[in-house]
Design a protein around this motif. Structure first.
Motif, short mmCIF file in Angstrom:
data_model
loop_
_atom_site.label_atom_id
_atom_site.label_comp_id
_atom_site.label_asym_id
_atom_site.label_seq_id
_atom_site.Cartn_x
_atom_site.Cartn_y
_atom_site.Cartn_z
N PRO A 1 0.83 -1.22 0.00
CA PRO A 1 0.00 0.00 0.00
C PRO A 1 0.85 1.25 0.00
O PRO A 1 2.03 1.23 0.38
CB PRO A 1 -0.79 -0.13 1.30
N GLU B 1 -4.41 0.65 -1.87
CA GLU B 1 -3.98 -0.75 -1.74
C GLU B 1 -3.60 -1.42 -3.06
O GLU B 1 -2.95 -2.46 -3.05
CB GLU B 1 -5.10 -1.57 -1.09
N SER B 2 -4.01 -0.85 -4.20
CA SER B 2 -3.79 -1.54 -5.47
C SER B 2 -3.70 -0.53 -6.61
O SER B 2 -4.06 0.65 -6.46
CB SER B 2 -4.93 -2.52 -5.74
#
Length: 361
Positions: free
Chosen positions: A104, A122-123
């Motif tokens: 993250p 997070e992505s």
């Protein structure tokens, strides 16, 4: 309808009984008289701009975080990159790779305060969504998981070789602790501080409000040490000593033109902090910063006024000393223009994010 009214009444009751939740204009109204007095003595309402000559507006408002990081040795802060709104995702991915930043990560507008539009990403998909809602430059910063987060207020008179620390605040991130029976949603409603964030938390799809936590199990609700986002601020002035002052003084002297402001940082331990080791500076705030220990629950409102007044005086002293060295106070015209640019900046972010939300309904 009745539930919504009860919700509203409880929010108002909590805020009324704890001045830490009062609007900023009300908190600063009494001590504002002293600020006006200092401004009259300085012959400028914008004397604050000279407290930190190397930072736009002295760090009072709309200053660039990226420019401030540019004043600091890279060893003091997590890997950080600037993203121009014209950049595409392939280019951003390449920047992340070159900087060694992995998920993250933290994304936040280059100009903004009080947790405005700060997000833990997070992505790559989440980053793409965040990018599509930002028509202004923003920062991507490596996420630091050091266990302790502090705010440390530092002041050094321009004519002095040694500075001082006037405030240390430990930030307790917003979380709930399980009792073995209640769901996260129920625990949030039982906790006043978490309850104030309930509407914001409901938009966070990663939180399972139906989950029942075990006895003693902790669930982090907001990963940012921001008071507006529910973090509890604890007065840690008792750790101020020569070692801590020396460590922060050493760091501050390596930031050209910085005399008055607050570090928001994470560290591995108090001992390491005092030794100047394993420290990650998340932000440096200038004239607009507050000695945040005053927001500890139960801290006297009148004592807080005294503390703020003391910091106004230090800002005034730094500004006048820097003016004697050639620094200039911000003009009325420059102030108005900067405020105008700030409004346009925030409006462009908010409108683009609203457009993104409505397009996904």
């Amino acid at each position: 309808m009745a539930k919504a009214i009860r919700h509203w009444i409880r929010i108002k009751y909590i805020k009324l009984n704890s001045w830490e939740y009062w609007p900023m204009w009300l908190v600063y109204l009494p001590v504002g008289i002293y600020f006006i007095y200092l401004a009259i003595r300085a012959r400028s309402f914008f004397f604050f701009s000279a407290a930190n000559p190397s930072i736009e507006t002295g760090g009072m408002f709309f200053e660039s975080k990226w420019n401030i990081f540019g004043l600091m040795p890279a060893e003091y802060y997590p890997a950080t990159i600037y993203i121009d709104p014209s950049e595409d995702m392939p280019g951003i991915k390449n920047k992340l790779c070159l900087a060694g930043i992995k998920f993250p990560l933290i994304a936040k507008p280059d100009r903004g305060e009080r947790g405005w539009n700060v997000q833990k990403i997070e992505s790559l998909t989440e980053l793409t969504i965040y990018k599509s809602g930002m028509e202004v430059g923003f920062l991507i910063q490596a996420y630091c998981d050091h266990p302790l987060e502090f705010s440390i207020f530092y002041y050094r008179h321009p004519d002095s070789e040694k500075g001082r620390i006037t405030s240390v605040t430990l930030k307790e991130l917003l979380s709930v602790t399980g009792d073995g029976q209640s769901t996260i949603g129920e625990l949030v409603h039982k906790n006043d501080r978490a309850f104030l964030q309930y509407r914001r938390l409901t938009y966070h799809s990663k939180i399972d409000f139906t989950k029942i936590l075990k006895i003693g199990e902790n669930e982090l609700l907001v990963p940012y040490g921001n008071h507006v986002l529910g973090a509890k601020f604890l007065n840690y002035n008792h750790i101020i000593d020569d070692a801590l002052t020396g460590a922060i003084d050493k760091m501050s002297k390596r930031i050209d033109g910085f005399y008055f402001g607050r570090y928001d940082l994470r560290c591995t331990s108090i001992a390491d902090l005092k030794n100047g080791k394993n420290i990650a500076v998340l932000e440096v705030n200038g004239s607009g910063a507050e000695p945040s220990h005053i927001y500890q629950p139960g801290f006297s409102f009148f004592k807080a006024q005294s503390v703020i007044a003391m910091h106004f005086r230090m800002m005034y002293d730094a500004a006048l000393a820097n003016r004697k060295r050639g620094a200039r106070f911000m003009s009325f015209q420059s102030f108005n223009e900067t405020r105008r640019l700030e409004k346009v900046y925030k409006r462009s972010v908010n409108s683009s994010r609203l457009s993104l939300l409505t397009s996904n309904i």
